[in-house]
Design an enzyme around this catalytic site. Structure first.
Site, PDB file in Angstrom:
ATOM      1  N   HIS A   1      79.223  27.718  51.127  1.00  0.00           N
ATOM      2  CA  HIS A   1      78.065  27.807  52.044  1.00  0.00           C
ATOM      3  C   HIS A   1      76.920  28.572  51.376  1.00  0.00           C
ATOM      4  O   HIS A   1      76.117  29.211  52.053  1.00  0.00           O
ATOM      5  CB  HIS A   1      78.433  28.478  53.368  1.00  0.00           C
ATOM      6  CG  HIS A   1      79.652  27.884  54.002  1.00  0.00           C
ATOM      7  ND1 HIS A   1      79.583  26.899  54.953  1.00  0.00           N
ATOM      8  CD2 HIS A   1      80.965  28.126  53.783  1.00  0.00           C
ATOM      9  CE1 HIS A   1      80.823  26.558  55.321  1.00  0.00           C
ATOM     10  NE2 HIS A   1      81.683  27.293  54.612  1.00  0.00           N
TER      11      HIS A   1
ATOM     12  N   SER B   1      53.049  27.734  34.106  1.00  0.00           N
ATOM     13  CA  SER B   1      52.117  27.373  35.174  1.00  0.00           C
ATOM     14  C   SER B   1      50.702  27.486  34.645  1.00  0.00           C
ATOM     15  O   SER B   1      50.393  28.367  33.837  1.00  0.00           O
ATOM     16  CB  SER B   1      52.318  28.311  36.366  1.00  0.00           C
ATOM     17  OG  SER B   1      51.136  28.399  37.137  1.00  0.00           O
TER      18      SER B   1
ATOM     19  N   LYS C   1      55.057  32.537  35.203  1.00  0.00           N
ATOM     20  CA  LYS C   1      56.035  31.498  35.550  1.00  0.00           C
ATOM     21  C   LYS C   1      56.771  30.921  34.337  1.00  0.00           C
ATOM     22  O   LYS C   1      56.198  30.696  33.286  1.00  0.00           O
ATOM     23  CB  LYS C   1      55.339  30.351  36.302  1.00  0.00           C
ATOM     24  CG  LYS C   1      54.837  30.716  37.677  1.00  0.00           C
ATOM     25  CD  LYS C   1      55.947  31.140  38.627  1.00  0.00           C
ATOM     26  CE  LYS C   1      56.797  29.979  39.059  1.00  0.00           C
ATOM     27  NZ  LYS C   1      56.184  29.125  40.061  1.00  0.00           N
TER      28      LYS C   1
ATOM     29  N   GLU D   1      64.353  19.855  37.290  1.00  0.00           N
ATOM     30  CA  GLU D   1      63.776  19.358  38.550  1.00  0.00           C
ATOM     31  C   GLU D   1      63.573  17.841  38.462  1.00  0.00           C
ATOM     32  O   GLU D   1      63.786  17.108  39.436  1.00  0.00           O
ATOM     33  CB  GLU D   1      62.445  20.049  38.836  1.00  0.00           C
ATOM     34  CG  GLU D   1      62.601  21.534  39.140  1.00  0.00           C
ATOM     35  CD  GLU D   1      61.261  22.258  39.103  1.00  0.00           C
ATOM     36  OE1 GLU D   1      60.330  21.835  39.804  1.00  0.00           O
ATOM     37  OE2 GLU D   1      61.155  23.235  38.350  1.00  0.00           O
TER      38      GLU D   1
END
Ligand code: ARG
Length: 464
Positions: free
Chosen positions: A156, A277, A283, A290
């Site tokens: 979970h 970024s 970043k 992704e």
């Protein structure tokens, strides 16, 4: 513009509709397979006495020359032909005249296109399997390097129990090994010969289909010519195999995106496989993973597209089936690209042992405390209750098991002795596991070795 069927018509085809319906721009990928199938058919027609040996030999040498030319120069495989079959036949007739025109006797593009796609998948699937095995290899190397490093496992997405980092890494190798086998199944399903089916009813020439099958490395003949002309089950099986492999890569990507994130930082991506970024200088983004996660939708979409195409067609070949190639090629390209980048990401991963181990400690040792009580004769359900109450107290006081004095342990249950302290550590937790599939260090060591042995076998198969 040349077509294989112009004799029937008074008018030339509508140029725009013809071009729109043509498949050569994408089925040119089947060029090699189309020639391979035609070579086998030329041999079979000679065997059946439809071609003389001399005619068959001339056709075969012309086809080999065409194949050679196409291999040397991919741009050669182009033209305004309707499809790759028309292209090869046009070149053949260009080289041999009437003799070239004899090759299509008893054969239809309906069985030919199915054969080509089968040959294509049988030729290309091993590369995808190898790419999956390469990821298993990268995971296995990382697992070996991780040694006895610890991290939390999650259910979970809440901390569950300590595990070895190697165990976590091999948890991602296991599904990829199933994918490897699943693709072998798809490759096997594709290995039935369609030639001899004709357009739908079979062929009137006495071709030795068993011999053609052997010639092409197939182990069987399709059972029914009507079924054969519309059967794309093998392509659907392939797309399912690719989709599931993508699902597994997506889940691996998701795990690593989270566990490399600032909140966890158990692992770190190499800079070379991260992106920055344009605005936020701090970043370090995991774009490659992704994209893997994002592209999974494409592969599943390809499977859905083919199933949807298949469901609507009446018996026999229908042009709808031309769509199969978009799905198969796109899925193949998607998986090939994703496997390559995932392997690089895993190779470049570094483990932050201290941070991962620190997160493996704390209240996620509660199951071990309960197991300790069971060892002292307490029924598990009662032990669960006792430890649950202890956890409630520790949470309220913002403490962990390690801070409990013996009298506090004893207050929870008089079965606790001083040795509980040694049992309630992440290392003791994993060492206490007893089953072969568990995170026990000896079991994981064995699993790493087993994975290495599997890789050696897979490499042996690929090298054959
Ligand atoms: N381009 C067609 C396809 O991909 C080849 C088969 C054509 N057969 C036919 N009867 N039109 O399905």
């Amino acid at each position: 513009m040349t077509t294989l069927w112009s004799g029937r018509f008074d008018q030339a085809p509508d140029a725009a509709a013809f071009e729109w319906g043509s498949s050569f721009t994408f089925d040119r990928r089947l060029f090699e397979d189309d020639v391979t199938g035609s070579l086998a058919w030329a041999r079979a027609l000679a065997g059946a006495g439809v071609l003389t040996e001399a005619e068959s030999a001339a056709i075969q040498s012309a086809l080999n020359a065409i194949l050679e030319q196409g291999r040397l120069d991919p741009a050669f495989v182009s033209g305004d032909d309707e499809d790759v079959h028309s292209f090869v036949e046009r070149l053949l007739v260009g080289k041999l005249g009437d003799t070239g025109k004899r090759l299509h006797a008893g054969r239809s593009r309906n069985e030919q296109v199915s054969l080509d796609l089968r040959l294509y998948l049988r030729r290309r699937i091993p590369a995808l399997q190898e790419a999956l095995a390469d990821i298993v290899g990268a995971l296995t190397r990382q697992a070996r390097a991780a040694g006895d490093a610890l991290m939390p496992s999650y259910t979970h997405f809440r901390p569950a129990q300590p595990v070895l980092v190697a165990h976590f890494l091999l948890a991602h190798a296991a599904p990829l090994r199933r994918d490897y086998e699943r693709l072998a199944t798809a490759r096997n399903e594709a290995g039935a010969l369609t030639l001899g089916s004709g357009a739908i009813a079979g062929t009137s020439y006495a071709v030795d289909v068993e011999a053609i099958a052997r010639d092409l490395g197939f182990d069987r003949i399709v059972p029914n010519s009507i079924d054969a002309s519309s059967d794309r089950d093998f392509a659907a099986t392939f797309l399912y195999g690719v989709s599931l492999a993508m699902v597994h890569l997506s889940r691996l990507a998701e795990d690593l995106i989270i566990l490399c994130g600032d909140e966890h930082r158990f692992f770190e991506f190499s800079d070379a496989l991260s992106t920055g970024s344009s605005m936020m200088p701090q970043k370090k983004n995991p774009d490659p993973l992704e994209l893997v996660r994002g592209k999974t939708g494409r592969a599943i979409g390809d499977l859905m597209a083919l199933l949807t195409t298949m469901k609507g067609i009446p018996s026999g070949y229908n042009k709808d089936l031309q769509e199969d190639k978009h799905a198969v090629f796109d899925a193949e390209d998607t998986l090939a690209g994703c496997t390559a980048v995932v392997k690089s990401v895993i190779d470049g991963l570094s483990l932050n042992r201290a941070r991962a181990a620190a997160a493996a400690s704390g209240l996620l040792l509660a199951t071990d405390v309960a197991d300790y009580l069971v060892g002292k004769g307490v029924p598990f359900r009662s032990a669960h209750e006792i430890v649950g109450a202890l956890v409630r107290k520790l949470v309220a006081e913002q403490r962990e098991f390690g801070s409990l004095a013996l009298d506090e342990w004893r207050a929870a249950s008089e079965r606790f002795d001083a040795d509980v302290v040694d049992r309630v550590t992440p290392a003791a937790s994993v060492a206490a596991k007893r089953t072969p599939q568990s995170t026990a260090p000896a079991a994981v060591q064995h699993a790493v070795e087993e994975s290495e042995a599997w890789l050696a076998r897979a490499a042996g198969i690929a090298g054959r």
